[in-house]
Motif scaffolding. Structure first.
Motif, short mmCIF file in Angstrom:
data_model
loop_
_atom_site.label_atom_id
_atom_site.label_comp_id
_atom_site.label_asym_id
_atom_site.label_seq_id
_atom_site.Cartn_x
_atom_site.Cartn_y
_atom_site.Cartn_z
N LEU A 95 0.90 -1.28 0.13
CA LEU A 95 -0.11 0.23 -0.41
C LEU A 95 0.99 1.29 0.15
N SER A 96 1.96 1.39 0.90
CA SER A 96 2.52 1.85 0.84
C SER A 96 3.21 2.98 -1.09
N GLU B 120 -8.90 15.03 -5.70
CA GLU B 120 -9.17 15.97 -5.69
C GLU B 120 -9.61 15.03 -4.17
N GLN B 121 -10.07 13.41 -4.56
CA GLN B 121 -10.61 13.28 -3.05
C GLN B 121 -9.27 13.07 -2.04
N PHE B 122 -8.09 12.57 -2.77
CA PHE B 122 -7.41 12.42 -1.80
C PHE B 122 -6.58 13.01 -1.85
N GLY B 123 -5.87 13.97 -2.22
CA GLY B 123 -4.52 14.52 -2.06
C GLY B 123 -4.21 15.26 -0.78
N ASP B 124 -5.57 15.41 -0.01
CA ASP B 124 -4.80 16.20 0.57
C ASP B 124 -4.58 14.50 1.70
N VAL B 125 -4.50 13.33 2.25
CA VAL B 125 -5.19 12.79 2.85
C VAL B 125 -3.70 11.79 2.63
N SER B 126 -2.90 11.72 4.68
CA SER B 126 -1.78 10.90 4.19
C SER B 126 -1.70 9.33 4.17
N PHE B 127 -0.75 8.78 4.23
CA PHE B 127 -0.68 7.22 3.63
C PHE B 127 -1.08 6.70 4.87
#
Lengths: 507, 507
Positions: A315-316, A328-335
């Motif tokens: 996943l990394s 748009e959906q995950f640009g701001d979500v950290s791994f």
């Protein structure tokens, strides 16, 4: 039969025909769940029953039995690893099982199942178990009769289990499950106490259908699924259907407000598909061309879905691609947040939505109940009450309705007794196989973290896929890992992974 | 066979099995052209050949023949309109045909066709007829052998034609075609001189895939195609595949810069599909559950496509809906201009792109040549030259290459000799049927102009669809219209319609 032809040759010709009929059955199943127009259901049921009966007759006929007797003599003394020897051995096992079931029992079962499924659908909709009870009772009675026809050493459930997990016994499953449960129940309880530590709300962000399908396509290609010999369609419930090694199809479903459903269904089905694509083409048209069991099948799907695609290594590597495809959906979500979200564990009512920690407790509950039904210690009418009691005991929650409880699964209504345990057997196996693969190829974790599944897939190809149905599951497992079923690696894996996620390691 | 069962009952059970095998063959065909992954082709070919052989063996076995003999005695003296009587009669015709073909000839033909199609594809790509010639020669030789095996009264081609148009003879086709050609050639020449009178450039306006599919869906629903018992998919060449009366599927293809292709393919296939949906369900699993012939099949598709959907009555109703659905593309185009565009007639090289006036000349050319091949008066190596000469004679144009000439169709490479005439037979029939329908139900034209196909469909249901394969095509036609094949109505229709469009009526 023409002169000079051996019995084995004649048998191989029969197998070709029986297998071609099976092929058409697989295509009918796939079509039924994907593209068949609604009004096509009734002619489909008819054609499918006729073709199934024809194949059954061919493989239980006196002529077939005689050929098998003679072929056995022909392969006597051959190397026990010789494919011809193994083919005849597997064919014998199938034949002995098939001839024991009287055709009229098959017909009565089929009929009870058709009604069972119809009434179950209705009963679930109406949350009315009493409506379903007499139909379920009928199926239970016929399953008991089936077990008697098939015969067994220790327990009538053995005979049913054997259809899905050859040579596995009830007492083995019971021991395995007791062991697993004693370790899972406290783990689930500990995680339950720390629910607030993982938030999966980000998975509810809206991802349009087309983007989800593109993501699924991208992922399965990386996981080794050959789309030249497969395809992805949509169906109500995700499934894999193999027609031949070079034609193995998967399906997913898409919830635009829950993107992990499609993504992980793709990963799961891809595990099934990669297995079937790996069964040697030269086995086609013979009894070896098949997965070893449902449990072994599930070991592959669960490994690809959970160990690989919910694991930190792969996943990394893959999460940045998700971000790239869905900025748009995950640009701001950290791994870290995404990893924790897709691994959130929480006791829930519905099996098919359960996470990998709680999932097995759903299975054990069903195993307990169906075992009781078959041995006669549980009355059908007590099922709702017993279901809820067990849910409380195993998962600490109680269903708000029978629709979300005892009526949730289709299996019993369609006569699939002995099927449920294979899900958990698959989970347990998946970690035995993965651990041994890593022992043999230590580069696997780092390969996965650079998006390379080659080493892991190679190990599975060599130790599992290539054998088709040569060996019964526990023998296959022992050849591959040196051990029979063992919950050790699976429990260590869950403890370590979820211990880290939920901060339990210090305990 | 269980005691007390009549031979007819036993035969009906056999038919159920043979028909279920046919059902799986239909599904395999449909899947192959729509969704099958490329690598699935080789296992598909194998399964399909095995299932086909099994069905053939069952329907030509000694046991089958004996049952048929006995069943004939059982229905002796029954009303000749009794379905049982007709079933046995049709089964006898099939049986006599099937048993005459030696299994090894079937196998040699199948093999020659597989190679034939492969080499033909390559040869067409390379515009190299010489490469294909020896393979075609082999197929021609085998087709001649097939004709000898089947037997015939007058002409070996009769035996081949009979597979597609039962009991039709070469001399009947020749007479029909001579008559038609003598009237068509001058009509085509007159229209050719007036090419500038019709401009179809508007059909090249860009219409996106999704809009074309929505339009196709809308149209076929109006035409009586039950989409609950059917569906529309995409394939390289549009086709209809019936699995059962309640499962009849069509395909189209979409060119975004030629919107009439998808629209009229939908109308055409819908004609086939509505026919198959109209064959009584109670015939399922028996020899009557089938269209009467390819010609009759084509009479339905051509009628729906050309007479209805390219006709002024229905199109005057439907064109405003096209404008409504595609305002950007057709908002500024008058009905008259659209009507003329979709009816533009121009001699062209490719049969499948030909309009309804020139189309039949393409067919006659092929008939002349394949007849010559089968009777031995034409040498395979002379085909390219003869093709071009005939094109000049019939249509006044000469192909620029063999790829656009003698190599354009797949039929000969796949052993379909005797098939081509059925296209023109269908065209001729379509107008006989339509004219009689209007005679019986005079409201049909005005019904069509208000978008109501009910009266026309009802007539076809009652006179054609409902009979399935009870009667040979000419008998069916005579029962429905009072006449056997007659070019009269078709020629009047073409003269009147194209006379008006191209201003020829005064001549």
């Amino acid at each position: 039969m023409s002169q000079g032809k051996s019995a084995l040759e004649a048998l191989k010709e029969k197998w070709q025909i029986i297998s071609a009929l099976g092929y058409t059955g697989s295509l009918m199943t796939w079509d039924q769940e994907t593209y068949m127009p609604p009004a096509g259901a009734s002619p489909r049921a008819r054609a499918s029953a006729i073709v199934g009966r024809l194949a059954h007759e061919m493989s239980t006929s006196k002529e077939y039995g005689d050929l098998l007797d003679r072929a056995e003599k022909e392969v006597e003394g051959k190397d026990p690893e010789d494919p011809d020897f193994l083919m005849v051995k597997v064919a014998r096992r199938d034949f002995e099982r098939n001839v024991k079931v009287p055709p009229d029992l098959v017909a009565r079962l089929r009929e009870a199942e058709v009604h069972g499924v119809q009434v179950w659908q209705e009963a679930r909709k109406k949350n009315d178990f009493a409506m379903f009870a007499p139909y379920l009772q009928r199926i239970v009675d016929l399953e008991k009769e089936l077990a008697q026809s098939l015969g067994y050493k220790e327990h009538p459930y053995d005979a049913l289990l054997d259809a899905f997990e050859p040579e596995m016994t009830t007492s083995e499953v019971r021991a395995l499950f007791d062991n697993l449960r004693s370790q899972l129940v406290p783990l689930v309880a500990a995680i339950s106490d720390r629910q607030s530590m993982v938030d999966d709300a980000i998975l509810g962000r809206h991802v349009p259908f087309q983007q989800q399908m593109s993501l699924a396509q991208d992922l399965v290609k990386l996981l080794g699924y050959d789309l030249d010999a497969g395809r992805i369609d949509i169906s109500a419930h995700p499934f894999t259907q193999g027609l031949a090694s070079r034609d193995v199809r998967i399906t997913v479903r898409v919830y635009e407000n829950r993107m992990d459903s499609c993504l992980y269904a793709a990963a799961h089905e891809c595990g099934h598909a990669v297995y079937e694509q790996g069964i040697p083409e030269e086995f086609e048209g013979a009894p070896l061309h098949s997965p070893a069991s449902l449990g072994v099948h599930e070991s592959q799907s669960r490994m690809w879905e959970n160990v690989v695609c919910r694991g930190k290594d792969f996943l990394s590597f893959y999460y940045p691609r998700i971000q790239e495809m869905l900025p748009e959906q995950f640009g701001d979500v950290s791994f870290e947040d995404f990893y924790r979200a897709v691994n959130k564990s929480v006791p829930s009512l519905i099996r098919v939505e359960a996470d990998e920690v709680t999932y097995n407790l759903h299975i054990m509950l069903r195993f307990d109940l169906e075992l009781g039904l078959i041995e006669g210690s549980i009355d059908v009418n007590d099922l709702p009450r017993l279901w809820n009691t067990k849910m409380e005991e195993y998962l600490g929650i109680v269903p708000d309705s029978d629709a979300n409880g005892v009526l949730q699964d289709m299996h019993w209504s369609s006569g699939l007794f002995g099927y449920f345990p294979t899900y958990t057997i698959g989970n347990v196996m998946s970690l035995q196989l993965y651990s041994k693969a890593v022992e043999d190829y230590p580069s696997i974790p780092s390969d996965l973290s650079s998006g390379d599944i080659g080493s892991l897939l190679r190990w599975m190809r060599e130790h599992i896929h290539v054998h088709g149905r040569k060996y019964v599951p526990q023998e296959l497992l022992e050849r591959a890992t040196g051990s029979r079923l063992d919950v050790g690696p699976y429990i260590s894996y869950l403890r370590s992974k979820y211990g880290e996620i939920y901060g339990l390691l210090e305990e």
